[in-house]
Scaffold this motif. Structure first.
Motif, mmCIF file in Angstrom:
data_model
loop_
_atom_site.group_PDB
_atom_site.id
_atom_site.type_symbol
_atom_site.label_atom_id
_atom_site.label_comp_id
_atom_site.label_asym_id
_atom_site.label_seq_id
_atom_site.Cartn_x
_atom_site.Cartn_y
_atom_site.Cartn_z
ATOM 1 N N PHE A 182 -20.970 20.918 -41.424
ATOM 2 C CA PHE A 182 -21.887 21.198 -42.518
ATOM 3 C C PHE A 182 -23.221 20.510 -42.279
ATOM 4 N N TRP A 183 -24.250 21.166 -42.719
ATOM 5 C CA TRP A 183 -25.558 20.528 -42.793
ATOM 6 C C TRP A 183 -25.880 20.320 -44.275
ATOM 7 N N TYR A 184 -26.220 19.093 -44.623
ATOM 8 C CA TYR A 184 -26.650 18.767 -45.971
ATOM 9 C C TYR A 184 -28.116 18.345 -45.918
ATOM 10 N N ARG A 185 -28.765 18.558 -47.024
ATOM 11 C CA ARG A 185 -30.139 18.101 -47.162
ATOM 12 C C ARG A 185 -30.141 17.014 -48.219
ATOM 13 N N GLN A 186 -30.860 15.929 -47.933
ATOM 14 C CA GLN A 186 -30.961 14.857 -48.908
ATOM 15 C C GLN A 186 -32.428 14.490 -49.107
ATOM 16 N N GLU B 153 -28.900 12.890 -54.381
ATOM 17 C CA GLU B 153 -27.638 13.130 -53.703
ATOM 18 C C GLU B 153 -27.796 14.222 -52.649
ATOM 19 N N PRO B 154 -26.948 14.232 -51.640
ATOM 20 C CA PRO B 154 -27.010 15.291 -50.636
ATOM 21 C C PRO B 154 -26.614 16.635 -51.242
ATOM 22 N N LYS B 155 -27.229 17.667 -50.778
ATOM 23 C CA LYS B 155 -26.885 19.020 -51.234
ATOM 24 C C LYS B 155 -26.574 19.875 -50.013
ATOM 25 N N LEU B 156 -25.538 20.679 -50.139
ATOM 26 C CA LEU B 156 -25.110 21.508 -49.033
ATOM 27 C C LEU B 156 -26.183 22.527 -48.683
ATOM 28 N N LEU B 157 -26.509 22.585 -47.413
ATOM 29 C CA LEU B 157 -27.497 23.546 -46.925
ATOM 30 C C LEU B 157 -26.796 24.708 -46.228
ATOM 31 N N MET B 158 -25.928 24.364 -45.281
ATOM 32 C CA MET B 158 -25.244 25.416 -44.537
ATOM 33 C C MET B 158 -23.885 24.938 -44.057
ATOM 34 N N SER B 159 -22.977 25.897 -43.945
ATOM 35 C CA SER B 159 -21.665 25.628 -43.374
ATOM 36 C C SER B 159 -21.587 26.328 -42.023
ATOM 37 N N LYS C 289 -41.871 24.810 -44.282
ATOM 38 C CA LYS C 289 -42.636 24.666 -45.521
ATOM 39 C C LYS C 289 -42.732 23.180 -45.869
ATOM 40 N N LEU C 290 -43.720 22.853 -46.656
ATOM 41 C CA LEU C 290 -43.855 21.460 -47.104
ATOM 42 C C LEU C 290 -42.585 21.007 -47.822
ATOM 43 N N SER C 291 -41.984 21.938 -48.552
ATOM 44 C CA SER C 291 -40.788 21.616 -49.330
ATOM 45 C C SER C 291 -39.556 21.378 -48.459
ATOM 46 N N ASP C 292 -39.667 21.648 -47.163
ATOM 47 C CA ASP C 292 -38.545 21.372 -46.272
ATOM 48 C C ASP C 292 -38.467 19.890 -45.903
ATOM 49 N N SER C 293 -39.479 19.139 -46.256
ATOM 50 C CA SER C 293 -39.493 17.697 -45.950
ATOM 51 C C SER C 293 -38.319 17.029 -46.648
ATOM 52 N N ALA C 294 -37.452 16.437 -45.862
ATOM 53 C CA ALA C 294 -36.235 15.807 -46.391
ATOM 54 C C ALA C 294 -35.493 15.185 -45.220
ATOM 55 N N THR C 295 -34.362 14.609 -45.520
ATOM 56 C CA THR C 295 -33.471 14.127 -44.466
ATOM 57 C C THR C 295 -32.308 15.095 -44.365
ATOM 58 N N TYR C 296 -31.992 15.504 -43.163
ATOM 59 C CA TYR C 296 -30.936 16.482 -42.941
ATOM 60 C C TYR C 296 -29.730 15.768 -42.330
ATOM 61 N N GLY D 153 -28.511 11.089 -40.241
ATOM 62 C CA GLY D 153 -29.552 11.921 -40.822
ATOM 63 C C GLY D 153 -30.779 11.997 -39.943
ATOM 64 N N THR D 154 -31.443 13.117 -40.003
ATOM 65 C CA THR D 154 -32.708 13.330 -39.293
ATOM 66 C C THR D 154 -33.779 13.573 -40.334
ATOM 67 N N LYS D 155 -34.800 12.761 -40.280
ATOM 68 C CA LYS D 155 -35.871 12.899 -41.255
ATOM 69 C C LYS D 155 -36.916 13.890 -40.754
ATOM 70 N N LEU D 156 -37.221 14.844 -41.625
ATOM 71 C CA LEU D 156 -38.240 15.848 -41.318
ATOM 72 C C LEU D 156 -39.405 15.687 -42.280
ATOM 73 N N GLN D 157 -40.589 15.644 -41.716
ATOM 74 C CA GLN D 157 -41.793 15.608 -42.531
ATOM 75 C C GLN D 157 -42.673 16.770 -42.089
ATOM 76 N N VAL D 158 -42.867 17.712 -43.019
ATOM 77 C CA VAL D 158 -43.740 18.855 -42.736
ATOM 78 C C VAL D 158 -45.119 18.524 -43.287
ATOM 79 N N ILE D 159 -46.106 18.594 -42.446
ATOM 80 C CA ILE D 159 -47.452 18.197 -42.849
ATOM 81 C C ILE D 159 -48.372 19.414 -42.958
#
Lengths: 121, 110
Positions: free
Chosen positions: B34-38, B43-49, B79-86, B103-109
């Motif tokens: 699973f990939w979760y986004r936090q 709290e983490p939320k499920l992104l994909m299985s 998207k800017l809104s994709d900025s999160a930790t995966y 977790g991998t931190k993503l920052q969309v600028i």
């Protein structure tokens, strides 16, 4: 998806006191609940796994006498941090799996509570 | 080898870019991933299985490579809104034990 409610979302307590965190499954029966702890900029670390009606299984390094877990019903699990100290300050999150949350083949999805930020002063 | 390993990042990418993260796992018997986004302090939320070779949902594609024991997450048109930790999650024993990656931190600028 299924809903897990965790309460309180934020708590500040004095060193030496105990804090209880509740985790409730609102629309499904949570046969298994997991408790995690997350320190700043660190990953979620599983503390313990609890199955309804039985004793929790603690991960290595987690003191079971300090972190009391009760999973007395299919909708409620509690984590009590006893004699809290500043080093216990952290983000605690519960997740639950159980009847009604199955996705895919035989694997189940876990649903997370909102988390509790504990600050011990 | 760690049970689940991710590159912590941060990945700083411009809007519209494509970015990919990898997650390696050690238990060859693992069947689902699973990939979760936090988001910060949430709290983490499920992104994909991922149960077989891969899964695609809009701009997100998850792929599984059993031979090399890794899963990847590809995000197109960031998207800017994709900025999160995966977070990469590898359950075992029917979710009786769950291991999270760091977790991998993503920052969309912009």
């Amino acid at each position: 998806g299924a809903v897990v409610s965790q309460h309180p979302s934020r708590v500040i307590c004095k060193s030496g006191t105990s804090v209880k965190i509740e985790c409730r499954s609102l629309d499904f029966q949570a046969t298994t609940m997991f408790w995690y702890r997350q320190f700043p900029k660190k990953s979620l670390m599983l503390m313990a796994t609890s199955n309804e009606g039985s004793k929790a299984t603690y991960e290595q390094g987690v003191e079971k006498d300090k972190f009391l877990i009760n999973h007395a019903s299919l909708t409620l699990s509690t984590l009590t941090v006893t004699s809290a100290h500043p080093e216990d300050s952290s983000f605690y999150i519960c997740s639950a799996t159980g009847i009604g949350t199955a996705v895919g083949n035989t694997n189940t999805e876990a649903f997370f509570g909102q988390g509790t930020r504990l600050t011990v002063v | 080898r760690k049970e689940v390993e991710q590159d912590p990042g941060p990945f700083n990418v411009p809007e519209g870019a494509t970015v990919a993260f990898n997650c390696t796992y050690s238990n060859s018997a693992s069947q689902s991933f699973f990939w979760y986004r936090q988001d910060c302090r949430k709290e983490p939320k499920l992104l994909m299985s991922v149960y077989s070779s891969g899964n695609e949902d809009g701009r997100f594609t998850a792929q599984l490579n059993r031979a090399s024991q890794y899963i990847s997450l590809l995000i197109r048109d960031s998207k800017l809104s994709d900025s999160a930790t995966y977070l990469c999650v590898v359950p075992s024993g029917g979710y009786q034990k769950v291991t999270f990656g760091t977790g991998t931190k993503l920052q969309v600028i912009p």
